[in-house]
Design a protein around this motif. Sequence first.
Motif, PDB file in Angstrom:
ATOM      1  N   HIS A  64       0.834  -1.196   0.000  1.00  0.00           N
ATOM      2  CA  HIS A  64       0.000   0.000   0.000  1.00  0.00           C
ATOM      3  C   HIS A  64       0.868   1.245   0.000  1.00  0.00           C
ATOM      4  N   SER A  66      -1.050   4.448  -1.072  1.00  0.00           N
ATOM      5  CA  SER A  66      -2.112   5.450  -1.183  1.00  0.00           C
ATOM      6  C   SER A  66      -2.125   6.044  -2.592  1.00  0.00           C
ATOM      7  N   VAL A  71       0.298   4.408  -9.116  1.00  0.00           N
ATOM      8  CA  VAL A  71       0.252   2.972  -8.816  1.00  0.00           C
ATOM      9  C   VAL A  71       0.279   2.245 -10.158  1.00  0.00           C
ATOM     10  N   ASN A 276      -4.909  -0.164  -4.453  1.00  0.00           N
ATOM     11  CA  ASN A 276      -3.517  -0.236  -4.003  1.00  0.00           C
ATOM     12  C   ASN A 276      -2.765  -1.343  -4.747  1.00  0.00           C
TER      13      ASN A 276
END
Length: 404
Positions: A64, A66, A71, A276
């Motif tokens: 993770h 955020s 991502v 995530n």
Amino acid sequence: MIPALMPTYNRADLAFERGEGCWLYAADGRRFLDLGAGIATSSLGHGHPHLVAAVADQAARVMHVSNLYRVPQAERLAERLVAASFADSVFFCNSGAEANEGMVKMIRRAQAFGGHPERNRIICFNGAFHGRTLAMLAATGNPKYLEGFGPQVEGFDHVPMNNMNAVRAAITAETAGIMIEPVQGESGVNVADPRFLQELRAACDEFGLFLGMDEVQSGMGRTGRLFAHEWSGVTPDVMSTAKGIAGGFPMGAILATEALARHLTPGSHGTTFGGNPLACTAANAVLDVMLAPGFLQEVQARGAQLAGRLDGLITEFPDLFAERRGIGLMLGLRCVVPVGLMQEAAMHEGVLSVTAGDNVLRLVPPLVLTEDDCAEAGQRLRRAAQRLRAHLAAETSVAEESAA
């Protein structure tokens, strides 16, 4: 005293230690054929090597970060979903209810920013289930789920499914869009008529409304197409999906055309956990399997095979079963006897299932169900029916003797 784990659920007295394919192994050593898949969620079954390896590798790297940062796993997943669907853009979240909330927000905001702020109501359907948040309870409209939670969230109108006259009568100057499940799972595996979905699309185009599909349960290969609405040839404006998208890892998604997606600008919506690296890695692994040549055709074949087994049960046990419903591997058996009795009898024979409304036994197995699994399911369900029939006959006999 109240238990440490809040007593929200009526849980079966079963705990599972491991799983393999469509089978689960209980702590006491018993083996169960899983025709429930964690409520249509374990899409690749249990212990799928590709999914397990992908999740383990990603967990060891980073789970993770955020959405303050890029991502790459989410970017790749979004591109693949766009390429495989009607959508131009995707938002990732954590659950089906959250995806449905976001879908409603997106419809309202697109109407407001398109010059129609008065359009904020959504037409939903009797028998729907859209989630457990306050707004989605209102969208669902079931009084049982709303009891005790105070004022109902405004903005949702309900009409019967497959009734176009009722839909047209419900459209007003305040209507923003229509939200429908192509297959209603919770209320009894009720399939929307393809022509009805086509007429909904036409009405939305006529009145300037947005068509939203709730594919939380019916999506991600469950019906033998990647998304159930594809069977009707209808293209929605926005769609929610969740459950099977990441094979059991918590995840949801909203897929939308640019006309809607462009209005979710920075600050208008958000999520801490959604999209995530770990969740998106799991979902990408699921897509690797689902988009492989022949996979969805195999789901269709196994669905037909299992449906044939269910039809045989209806013929042999008309005192227990009345009707088969559903499509692909989203099937239901409407029972003559209380469905809980059938579910319990099936569990005694090592078969896990899920109940649904309208006295329906819901069968939503992992999509990796094999021919042998289908055959075994038929045999075990037949034994369960025999067990239940004998039990009911014995109860009747005892009652008659007592009356005499």
